[in-house]
Design a protein around this motif. Structure first.
Motif, short mmCIF file in Angstrom:
data_model
loop_
_atom_site.label_atom_id
_atom_site.label_comp_id
_atom_site.label_asym_id
_atom_site.label_seq_id
_atom_site.Cartn_x
_atom_site.Cartn_y
_atom_site.Cartn_z
N UNK A 1 0.82 -1.21 0.00
CA UNK A 1 0.00 0.00 0.00
C UNK A 1 0.86 1.26 0.00
N UNK A 2 1.98 1.20 0.69
CA UNK A 2 2.88 2.36 0.69
C UNK A 2 3.44 2.60 -0.70
N UNK A 3 3.77 1.53 -1.42
CA UNK A 3 4.26 1.67 -2.79
C UNK A 3 3.18 2.29 -3.67
N UNK A 4 1.95 1.84 -3.52
CA UNK A 4 0.85 2.37 -4.34
C UNK A 4 0.62 3.85 -4.03
N UNK A 5 0.52 4.17 -2.75
CA UNK A 5 0.24 5.57 -2.38
C UNK A 5 1.39 6.48 -2.80
N UNK A 6 2.62 6.08 -2.51
CA UNK A 6 3.77 6.89 -2.90
C UNK A 6 3.86 7.03 -4.41
N UNK A 7 3.61 5.95 -5.13
CA UNK A 7 3.68 5.99 -6.59
C UNK A 7 2.64 6.90 -7.20
N UNK A 8 1.41 6.84 -6.69
CA UNK A 8 0.35 7.69 -7.20
C UNK A 8 0.64 9.16 -6.90
N UNK A 9 1.06 9.44 -5.67
CA UNK A 9 1.40 10.82 -5.33
C UNK A 9 2.55 11.35 -6.18
N UNK A 10 3.57 10.54 -6.36
CA UNK A 10 4.72 10.95 -7.17
C UNK A 10 4.31 11.19 -8.62
N UNK A 11 3.45 10.34 -9.16
CA UNK A 11 3.01 10.50 -10.54
C UNK A 11 2.23 11.80 -10.74
N UNK A 12 1.32 12.09 -9.82
CA UNK A 12 0.53 13.32 -9.96
C UNK A 12 1.37 14.56 -9.69
N UNK A 13 2.34 14.46 -8.79
CA UNK A 13 3.24 15.60 -8.57
C UNK A 13 4.11 15.84 -9.80
N UNK A 14 4.56 14.77 -10.45
CA UNK A 14 5.33 14.92 -11.67
C UNK A 14 4.47 15.52 -12.78
N UNK A 15 3.22 15.10 -12.85
CA UNK A 15 2.29 15.70 -13.83
C UNK A 15 2.10 17.19 -13.58
N UNK A 16 1.98 17.57 -12.30
CA UNK A 16 1.83 18.99 -11.97
C UNK A 16 3.10 19.77 -12.33
N UNK A 17 4.25 19.15 -12.13
CA UNK A 17 5.50 19.79 -12.50
C UNK A 17 5.58 20.00 -14.02
#
Length: 74
Positions: free
Chosen positions: A9-25
């Motif tokens: 679950x930590x991998x999923x949550x961290x991965x999703x947050x990182x993906x959306x933060x990269x999209x925002x960047x």
């Protein structure tokens, strides 16, 4: 024995947050780049391409994090 579920679950949550933060960047940097050109009808196309790229990165990264977490399950 400890369960692997919290780590998954930590991998999923961290991965999703990182993906959306990269999209925002990508949106932020892309719009800064697009605004260096004078406004024209082509500007709208640049904005749409930037938005599409950011969404592709965010959704693709989210899917990738779920797939990686499923592989950790095995």
């Amino acid at each position: 024995m400890t369960s692997r579920a919290p780590r998954r679950w930590m991998v999923v949550v961290f991965g999703i947050l990182a993906a959306w933060l990269l999209g925002a960047l990508v949106v932020r940097l892309g719009l800064d780049w697009a605004d260096t050109f004078p406004y024209s009808p082509a500007s709208e196309i640049r904005y749409l391409v930037i938005a599409g790229l950011a969404l592709t990165i965010a959704i693709g990264g989210s899917i990738a994090s779920v797939v990686i977490a499923r592989r950790l399950k095995r």
